[in-house]
Design a protein around this motif. Structure first.
Motif, mmCIF file in Angstrom:
data_model
loop_
_atom_site.group_PDB
_atom_site.id
_atom_site.type_symbol
_atom_site.label_atom_id
_atom_site.label_comp_id
_atom_site.label_asym_id
_atom_site.label_seq_id
_atom_site.Cartn_x
_atom_site.Cartn_y
_atom_site.Cartn_z
ATOM 1 N N GLU D 172 -39.364 38.479 57.094
ATOM 2 C CA GLU D 172 -37.920 38.627 56.957
ATOM 3 C C GLU D 172 -37.502 40.083 57.160
ATOM 4 O O GLU D 172 -36.487 40.374 57.805
ATOM 5 N N ALA D 173 -38.263 40.982 56.584
ATOM 6 C CA ALA D 173 -37.922 42.402 56.702
ATOM 7 C C ALA D 173 -37.976 42.835 58.164
ATOM 8 O O ALA D 173 -37.123 43.593 58.652
ATOM 9 N N LEU D 174 -38.972 42.320 58.860
ATOM 10 C CA LEU D 174 -39.086 42.648 60.285
ATOM 11 C C LEU D 174 -37.882 42.084 61.029
ATOM 12 O O LEU D 174 -37.237 42.777 61.831
ATOM 13 N N ASP D 175 -37.572 40.870 60.740
ATOM 14 C CA ASP D 175 -36.465 40.214 61.434
ATOM 15 C C ASP D 175 -35.165 41.004 61.265
ATOM 16 O O ASP D 175 -34.378 41.146 62.194
ATOM 17 N N ALA D 176 -34.993 41.531 60.059
ATOM 18 C CA ALA D 176 -33.757 42.267 59.763
ATOM 19 C C ALA D 176 -33.614 43.511 60.628
ATOM 20 O O ALA D 176 -32.493 43.978 60.890
ATOM 21 N N LEU D 177 -34.728 44.028 61.068
ATOM 22 C CA LEU D 177 -34.673 45.276 61.859
ATOM 23 C C LEU D 177 -34.298 45.018 63.310
ATOM 24 O O LEU D 177 -33.934 45.937 64.048
ATOM 25 N N CYS D 224 -48.617 45.518 62.523
ATOM 26 C CA CYS D 224 -48.211 45.597 61.122
ATOM 27 C C CYS D 224 -48.414 44.232 60.454
ATOM 28 O O CYS D 224 -48.616 43.211 61.122
ATOM 29 N N GLN D 225 -48.350 44.238 59.125
ATOM 30 C CA GLN D 225 -48.616 42.997 58.378
ATOM 31 C C GLN D 225 -47.646 41.880 58.730
ATOM 32 O O GLN D 225 -48.028 40.716 58.806
ATOM 33 N N ALA D 226 -46.383 42.233 58.941
ATOM 34 C CA ALA D 226 -45.406 41.193 59.261
ATOM 35 C C ALA D 226 -45.781 40.508 60.573
ATOM 36 O O ALA D 226 -45.661 39.285 60.713
ATOM 37 N N ILE D 227 -46.236 41.292 61.537
ATOM 38 C CA ILE D 227 -46.604 40.710 62.831
ATOM 39 C C ILE D 227 -47.845 39.822 62.691
ATOM 40 O O ILE D 227 -47.908 38.726 63.260
ATOM 41 N N GLU D 228 -48.816 40.268 61.874
ATOM 42 C CA GLU D 228 -49.982 39.410 61.603
ATOM 43 C C GLU D 228 -49.505 38.061 61.044
ATOM 44 O O GLU D 228 -49.964 36.991 61.459
ATOM 45 N N LYS D 229 -48.548 38.102 60.114
ATOM 46 C CA LYS D 229 -48.040 36.849 59.526
ATOM 47 C C LYS D 229 -47.356 35.977 60.566
ATOM 48 O O LYS D 229 -47.455 34.743 60.548
#
Lengths: 407, 407, 407, 407
Positions: D172-177, D224-229
């Motif tokens: 979600e944090a990644l998406d927000a960017l 980054c971790q978000a991309i791994e997810k």
């Protein structure tokens, strides 16, 4: 004639180089060691009238505590001097210790200040006071040992680089700076106001006391134009700067080969690893800059054209006094074909420097007797950044040295 | 004045060095390449009157078949000459090919015989016949190209070593050997009866035809005392032996540094890896011995004292024309502390040799115009085992060269 | 459980490796030194039940005179052991000296005979007598120190190579050779008649006395098939041959990388410089051949295909115990592009070997307690030419070692 | 089964590595070249079902102009690919060129921006737009060539380092960017506001289009971790980071040897010289920091304890694509005696990287077919900073790779 005694006043008198000088002279006097490393003992200089080992008396300034025997033990462990030497020459070392006085610290940089020991640092209110303190110590040394001639040798750690443009070119301008009050603590850094550092003040102290000067360090404060004029006016010789002991010695030996063969050097990269106190001081970025500058100027003049060049110095604790330099030279030959020369130099820095210090003392003694004054360019073979001489190849510098010494 | 044309007669005319000379001269004529690697193009020799690139005409003897363009393609793959060079200079190379004649093989050793091609070897009943054959070819070359002067250059593979004591010292003794019948096959090995090898006979052919001689190989047959006397009597110059292109160049550059600094060299070990035809010939133990001898003499004279020394040459196929030399120098400095210098040299042998061959041709042309005769010691800088000169450091040899050329 | 005491019987008991073992054990017992160099002290082997430092007792055979303290002083000068060690551990060394007995010399080659001292060589009329003499000394050692287990370790100088085909494969054939009279002098060379050398007889003496055997040398006499059968029959373990301390260790570490990446090694050249007694023995051409063979076999099996390879060993006096190895690996990558890896290894041979000897003693003690018999292939990581194991990469050998020791 | 075609989408599609991949695949298809450098062609992976050379189709993003043939000619001159290759494979290269699309530049740093050509940079208002642009290009590529599976490979120049703590850990944090407006110029640097760089957006574009991802660069934005997810959630595999081609390969091979032998590494210094576009980008201090970090982490985990370590990368123009690394390892053995290992690695970077890129594409194709998702730790042997795996020695990583691929 090299009559009477010659005093050697070492700045950094318990450092690695000075300690090796002291041990080495003791060993030479007792006939314990071959004269390896001493240029003045080569056949080419055989007939030159130079002070004998027992005509040389040591003393100096030091900002650290401890004894020379302790320094010697450290060098013994580091394989710089033979096993057993600290004990064997303990008496001679103690005698030198008795002639070591507290040094001055003026804008010498954080790294050096870290090593310094407050009770071995002379407090001075102004640069002039520091100069007088140095001169007074030198005069007392001369009197105590009934010395005919005195040579001061800078072998202290490298100071941070000074903006050379800011150094005075005229004697009067220099003089005007000497009353500028120093900050309360001699360790303070107020370089912005006055460019003079300890190296400049030691040089002035030498002139004041009628001594010759050898600057074996890259610290440029000792060699500004105003100081050259002061030596010349006083009729005293000086020489420097920055002893040529390792990688630069090889550069000044190898570069003429590439030039003579018209091999076009595209790049010359040198990496230096070093672990002693010198290494630690150089790890401080400011101090390193001074050293690297001194190392980079040479190639352009020897090769005609400046190659891409890079010099690094890294402090690697485990190496101690053993400098390892790796150089990679990429050059092009006929029809542009690229070729490579690499070398690895594993040398003991203090053991390479100490005999050159002894050589320079003997040769400056000769210069004093000949009443030569100002920068002695004929000693260029000993230095990375020779005063009074254009950069040339090492063989040519050696030829000049031999002509000068044997004339 | 370097008027008219100068002929260059290459022994080994389709070998790596000769092919690189041919390609290089073509490139220089067209202005395609910098003059890297050419000593005669350094600033120090700028004013000397030497033949221009288009005044030099190539020809020679060769015992192998094939064409120069084929040799050039092989060098291109081996990164000795630029990509595309074989095609670009095909016409120039074909012109040289037209001036290449079958060579002579006299006790040249098994390794060379293996490469030789019977139809490119001139059959001769006696050494004298071989000499006459060589001289006749040279005279025809001179006439065909209207050459003012001719320089023969030996760039063939190294012959097996000859017992130098068995080589004639007097002209008469040499002459007496020339009618000794050669065995039926020119490839026979009857060295026991007569020490003359092909290199001797080429040298005699050069004199006979009024040509100067450059011996760029370690084959000593070309340089016995009787031959020196013959050149002197004929008023012709010669020089050699064994082009100094790599490891020995470095030795003669570095050894003077150790001597000047009084650093005592305990051991100097050199390992050479090499993969071209030269490597293959040297892999033959007999041929290697000749080369290694040539490499080992130098250190003792430069260092004053002979260190323990070891030189090896190994033939490593994958390296092709790229010589890799690793040298390990173990030396002692002040108080006997041992230190180490290692270097690795990765040079392209033919690309290092070819420009020196061109330099030597131009300088021998000068010697011919000056009517110098016998061994030209002033060219010592180019050789591992210089004729007419004691071994000295490379810088000093270069100084002598410059003085001689510019006088 | 590693109960009681374990005896170590060193063949070559005052040589560099044995002396370093003795000094090292003394230092470890006193807690003076880190356990660097000891594989059995790595975390991976932490839980294994092995003899403690004070459970290990030293003795051995030696054909030279002198004392262990004298040997230790020599090593001290050569920077193999710490300064001051000879004096500090003088009592421990004297205690070991008391358990050293004269050795046997049987066809050990000229170089070893040169070092031997007649009064330290046991005279034997036949090989069988030599075997009995060795066994008697071992039994006396066991009794004197109340030892639970004994491990013999060969660390003598390399014998000349023996024709392995001539060594007996069957126990009976070996036995028949044992009564062949030895020539009057134990230094005689009658190898033509009987292929057994001292190394074979020491091995037989070990079995006879119920000891395990570690052959740390390249001398193959100790490892013929008949001897393997004898150890197996006697229910005793042995291992070898030729400790992997330097260049070969690197080869067995690096070759698997080239193989895993499919980089095609065209040539692998290794030059070894060495200056101690080992170097002097190897300078004798016969002895060198044994060593070089041991070094060359590995690459072909690790790389799948044998590269062109060359290994040389030169004896360079000034290097003492410090082996310098330079390796040049020429390999091809994608699309055949050639690349190079070079390495220089500067290691102290005795300091590399000694901890491995201690490791092997501890692990053979484990093997004795586990009643393993015949060649212990799981110890291959320690050897250049492992018995009972195919050549593999060093990491894989180490994995096998750990599995074996911790199972 | 590796049925149908597999697409490879190269980010940096006309760079040195990508061009070598294109030339190499063409050569392999025609049977012109040995499979050297390809891990997937070793015997250990012989039975694995992988795409054949003609099942692989290339395309990609590029921010520079020019053609692949031009890039290939440059590599030919630099001896990265065989002489004549650019011409021989001109048709195949032109076909790849037709599938190259303009790339995105988002906070890629000054050095990369300098090379970029505005008309080859896709203008995007927000990160999300860039992601969509990338995904659209990938989908078009898949459709045009009827591809069964697609693998994106990052082989672009190294981005400046990003503060890893600032990268999003949650999807979600990644998406927000992603809707954060980019500055007008795609070359702008507004990293302070948003940490995403081009590498992150390419990775997101890959997931969006259902492609696997290989990050062959040290640019951490892609991992980054978000991309791994996101990859895990999408059921897609990815791997990286930073291809292990030279010095680090050697470190991960040699360090386990020191550890296994309990040799205590005091210092490990590595100097890297490099001259291609990569070198120029790394000369920019920011970019270099990212690379050096990636190189320094390894030793501490392999050796148990971190030695003093130093890694430098210098851009030396004359070296082109040829990386020269000099490493100096200072270690202590038994009783603390210091020893040294030095190595010099002269490798061609693109020629080392290209086959590994092909290997990774084939193995990620296998992972796609096996429906593995998230980070593929079994591919650690290929990377300096492996995702999904703890750092281990190279041999152990290779063992894991073989187990994974052959299971």
């Amino acid at each position: 004639m090299a009559d009477g005694k010659t005093g050697v006043w070492l700045i950094g008198a318990r450092g690695g180089v000075a300690t090796t000088v002291a041990v080495g002279l003791a060993a030479l006097r007792r006939g314990d060691a071959p004269a390896y490393g001493l240029v003045t003992e080569t056949a080419a200089l055989a007939g030159v009238d130079l002070p004998a080992w027992d005509q040389i008396v040591l003393g100096g300034h030091e900002v650290r505590g401890g004894t020379l025997v302790e320094s010697a033990r450290e060098l013994e462990k580091g394989r710089v001097i033979p096993v057993g030497a600290a004990e064997r020459y303990a008496d001679e070392l103690a005698a030198v210790d008795a002639s070591i006085r507290p040094g001055v610290l003026v804008r010498s940089g954080r790294a050096i200040e870290t090593f310094a020991d407050a009770e071995h640092v002379a407090a001075c209110a102004t640069p002039r006071e520091a100069v007088q303190k140095v001169a007074t110590d030198l005069r007392a040394f001369r009197a105590a040992h009934d010395l005919k001639r005195v040579v001061m040798v800078l072998v202290a750690s490298t100071e941070p680089p000074v903006d050379e443009a800011s150094l005075p070119t005229e004697i009067e301008a220099l003089d005007a700076l000497l009353d500028d009050p120093l900050s309360d603590s001699p360790l303070g850094d107020d370089a912005a106001r006055c460019p003079l550092r300890a190296s400049s003040l030691y040089a002035l102290g030498a002139v004041e006391a009628g001594a010759a000067l050898v600057n074996f360090t890259p610290s440029r404060g000792a060699n500004c134009q105003a100081i050259e004029k002061i030596f010349f006016r006083a009729g005293l010789p000086h020489c420097g700067a920055d002893g040529k002991t390792g990688e630069t010695l090889l550069k000044s030996t190898l570069a003429p080969m590439f030039a003579a063969r018209h091999l076009h050097v595209d790049s010359w990269v040198g990496h230096n690893l070093l672990g002693n106190r010198d290494g630690a001081v150089l790890a401080d970025l400011d101090h390193k800059k001074a050293k690297v500058q001194s190392k980079e100027q040479l190639l352009a003049s020897l090769l005609g054209e400046a190659p891409q060049s890079h010099v690094s110095i890294e402090s690697i604790d485990s190496l101690g006094d053993w400098k390892t330099a790796w150089d990679h030279v990429h050059f092009r030959g006929f029809l542009g074909v690229p070729m490579t020369l690499q070398f690895t130099w594993q040398g003991c820095d203090s053991a390479l420097a100490a005999p050159l210090v002894i050589d320079l003392v003997r040769l400056m003694d000769l210069a004093l007797r000949r009443q030569e004054k100002g920068a002695i360019g004929a000693l260029a073979a000993f230095f990375k950044s020779p005063l009074g001489a254009a950069p040339r190849g090492f063989v040519e510098e050696t030829q000049t040295l031999i002509e000068w010494a044997t004339r």
